[in-house]
Motif scaffolding. Structure first.
Motif, PDB file in Angstrom:
ATOM      1  N   LEU A 140      30.387  50.445  94.424  1.00 24.10           N
ATOM      2  CA  LEU A 140      31.805  50.773  94.051  1.00 24.10           C
ATOM      3  C   LEU A 140      32.981  49.966  94.618  1.00 24.10           C
ATOM      4  O   LEU A 140      33.860  49.859  93.779  1.00 24.10           O
ATOM      5  CB  LEU A 140      31.787  52.050  94.530  1.00 24.10           C
ATOM      6  CG  LEU A 140      31.137  53.502  94.119  1.00 24.10           C
ATOM      7  CD1 LEU A 140      31.315  54.650  94.786  1.00 24.10           C
ATOM      8  CD2 LEU A 140      31.425  53.524  92.466  1.00 24.10           C
ATOM      9  N   GLY A 141      32.760  49.418  95.661  1.00 24.61           N
ATOM     10  CA  GLY A 141      33.943  48.741  96.169  1.00 24.61           C
ATOM     11  C   GLY A 141      33.665  48.117  97.660  1.00 24.61           C
ATOM     12  O   GLY A 141      32.669  48.448  98.241  1.00 24.61           O
ATOM     13  N   LYS A 142      34.613  47.302  98.230  1.00 22.23           N
ATOM     14  CA  LYS A 142      34.473  46.774  99.441  1.00 22.23           C
ATOM     15  C   LYS A 142      35.979  47.019 100.148  1.00 22.23           C
ATOM     16  O   LYS A 142      37.094  46.736  99.483  1.00 22.23           O
ATOM     17  CB  LYS A 142      34.276  45.179  99.254  1.00 22.23           C
ATOM     18  CG  LYS A 142      34.179  44.381 100.434  1.00 22.23           C
ATOM     19  CD  LYS A 142      33.800  42.933  99.940  1.00 22.23           C
ATOM     20  CE  LYS A 142      34.051  42.305 101.323  1.00 22.23           C
ATOM     21  NZ  LYS A 142      33.577  40.891 100.964  1.00 22.23           N
ATOM     22  N   GLY A 143      35.772  47.422 101.310  1.00 18.02           N
ATOM     23  CA  GLY A 143      37.056  47.536 102.068  1.00 18.02           C
ATOM     24  C   GLY A 143      37.011  46.769 103.198  1.00 18.02           C
ATOM     25  O   GLY A 143      36.166  45.850 103.260  1.00 18.02           O
ATOM     26  N   GLY A 144      37.928  46.719 104.287  1.00 14.02           N
ATOM     27  CA  GLY A 144      38.032  45.897 105.170  1.00 14.02           C
ATOM     28  C   GLY A 144      36.765  45.887 106.206  1.00 14.02           C
ATOM     29  O   GLY A 144      36.727  45.158 107.123  1.00 14.02           O
ATOM     30  N   GLY A 183      33.514  47.469 105.380  1.00 15.84           N
ATOM     31  CA  GLY A 183      32.134  47.553 104.839  1.00 15.84           C
ATOM     32  C   GLY A 183      32.212  47.699 103.425  1.00 15.84           C
ATOM     33  O   GLY A 183      33.037  47.498 102.831  1.00 15.84           O
ATOM     34  N   VAL A 200      31.037  50.119  99.818  1.00 17.16           N
ATOM     35  CA  VAL A 200      30.407  51.533  99.401  1.00 17.16           C
ATOM     36  C   VAL A 200      29.797  51.274  98.216  1.00 17.16           C
ATOM     37  O   VAL A 200      30.131  50.601  97.160  1.00 17.16           O
ATOM     38  CB  VAL A 200      31.868  52.197  99.322  1.00 17.16           C
ATOM     39  CG1 VAL A 200      31.520  53.625  98.853  1.00 17.16           C
ATOM     40  CG2 VAL A 200      32.459  52.228 100.479  1.00 17.16           C
ATOM     41  N   ALA A 243      28.216  59.000  97.772  1.00 17.17           N
ATOM     42  CA  ALA A 243      28.745  57.581  98.149  1.00 17.17           C
ATOM     43  C   ALA A 243      28.037  56.937  99.456  1.00 17.17           C
ATOM     44  O   ALA A 243      28.130  57.875 100.424  1.00 17.17           O
ATOM     45  CB  ALA A 243      30.089  57.694  98.358  1.00 17.17           C
ATOM     46  N   LYS A 278      28.123  54.346 102.338  1.00 20.32           N
ATOM     47  CA  LYS A 278      28.901  53.108 103.043  1.00 20.32           C
ATOM     48  C   LYS A 278      28.160  52.550 104.214  1.00 20.32           C
ATOM     49  O   LYS A 278      27.778  53.223 105.143  1.00 20.32           O
ATOM     50  CB  LYS A 278      30.365  53.813 103.981  1.00 20.32           C
ATOM     51  CG  LYS A 278      31.302  52.794 104.353  1.00 20.32           C
ATOM     52  CD  LYS A 278      32.616  53.300 104.245  1.00 20.32           C
ATOM     53  CE  LYS A 278      33.459  52.066 105.042  1.00 20.32           C
ATOM     54  NZ  LYS A 278      35.074  52.935 105.047  1.00 20.32           N
ATOM     55  N   GLU A 301      35.686  56.518 111.748  1.00 20.13           N
ATOM     56  CA  GLU A 301      35.727  57.030 110.615  1.00 20.13           C
ATOM     57  C   GLU A 301      34.871  58.355 110.788  1.00 20.13           C
ATOM     58  O   GLU A 301      35.196  59.428 110.108  1.00 20.13           O
ATOM     59  CB  GLU A 301      35.552  56.308 109.514  1.00 20.13           C
ATOM     60  CG  GLU A 301      35.601  56.707 108.053  1.00 20.13           C
ATOM     61  CD  GLU A 301      35.229  55.770 106.714  1.00 20.13           C
ATOM     62  OE1 GLU A 301      34.596  54.877 106.954  1.00 20.13           O
ATOM     63  OE2 GLU A 301      36.131  56.027 105.755  1.00 20.13           O
ATOM     64  N   HIS A 338      35.499  64.725 101.718  1.00 18.44           N
ATOM     65  CA  HIS A 338      33.774  64.837 101.608  1.00 18.44           C
ATOM     66  C   HIS A 338      33.159  65.285 102.736  1.00 18.44           C
ATOM     67  O   HIS A 338      33.415  65.043 103.725  1.00 18.44           O
ATOM     68  CB  HIS A 338      33.713  63.428 100.995  1.00 18.44           C
ATOM     69  CG  HIS A 338      34.189  62.888  99.619  1.00 18.44           C
ATOM     70  ND1 HIS A 338      33.874  63.666  98.541  1.00 18.44           N
ATOM     71  CD2 HIS A 338      34.924  61.777  99.439  1.00 18.44           C
ATOM     72  CE1 HIS A 338      34.622  63.119  97.473  1.00 18.44           C
ATOM     73  NE2 HIS A 338      35.296  61.717  98.025  1.00 18.44           N
TER      74      HIS A 338
END
Ligand SMILES: Nc1ncnc2c1ncn2[C@@H]1O[C@H](COP(=O)(O)OP(=O)(O)OP(=O)(O)O)[C@@H](O)[C@H]1O
Length: 111
Positions: free
Chosen positions: A34-38, A40, A42, A64, A66, A82, A96
């Motif tokens: 789905l995407g990437k953050g700082g 990790g 997802v 989802a 992560k 988190e 969630h």
């Protein structure tokens, strides 16, 4: 910091990544990123057994996932902060619900 920060990079244990990216914990089929953050990456996935197609809580089919590599920034001081936030707020106020969190090889994983 490399481009793979927190991610499942090619130079990490390939067998471990395959296990994670196909069938996580024998409970969730990992489908696509789905995407990437700082911290990790997802992915979207689906519960393998049980679940309700229209469920959004503990019986949700679609989830989802992560993954944060333990060497990524902010991962050296124990479980991701988190996780604490989701422990406190998950399942209420539009936040969630967490289905699973724990270590998988070199990764902290949260579903
Ligand atoms: N539940 C979700 N549904 C759809 N996309 C998601 C979901 N969770 C994360 N994503 C996608 O994955 C990306 C990475 O999420 P992640 O939580 O790792 O980082 P972030 O919140 O964007 O940034 P930060 O590094 O500050 O935590 C998001 O930007 C979003 O595009």
């Amino acid at each position: 910091m490399g481009d793979d920060c927190g991610g499942l990079s090619a130079n990490r244990a390939v067998g471990q990544e395959k296990e994670i990216l196909h069938l996580f914990q024998r409970r969730f089929m990992v489908e696509r990123k789905l995407g990437k953050g700082g911290f990790g990456q997802v992915f979207v996935g689906r519960r393998v057994n049980g679940g309700n197609e229209r469920g959004t809580g503990s019986d949700a089919m679609e989830v989802a996932l992560k993954f944060e590599h333990r060497n990524s920034k902010g991962c050296n001081d124990g479980p991701p902060y988190e996780w604490q936030v989701y422990n406190a707020l998950g399942g209420s106020h539009g936040v969630h619900k967490v289905h699973y969190k724990g270590k998988q090889g070199d990764y902290d994983a949260m579903v």
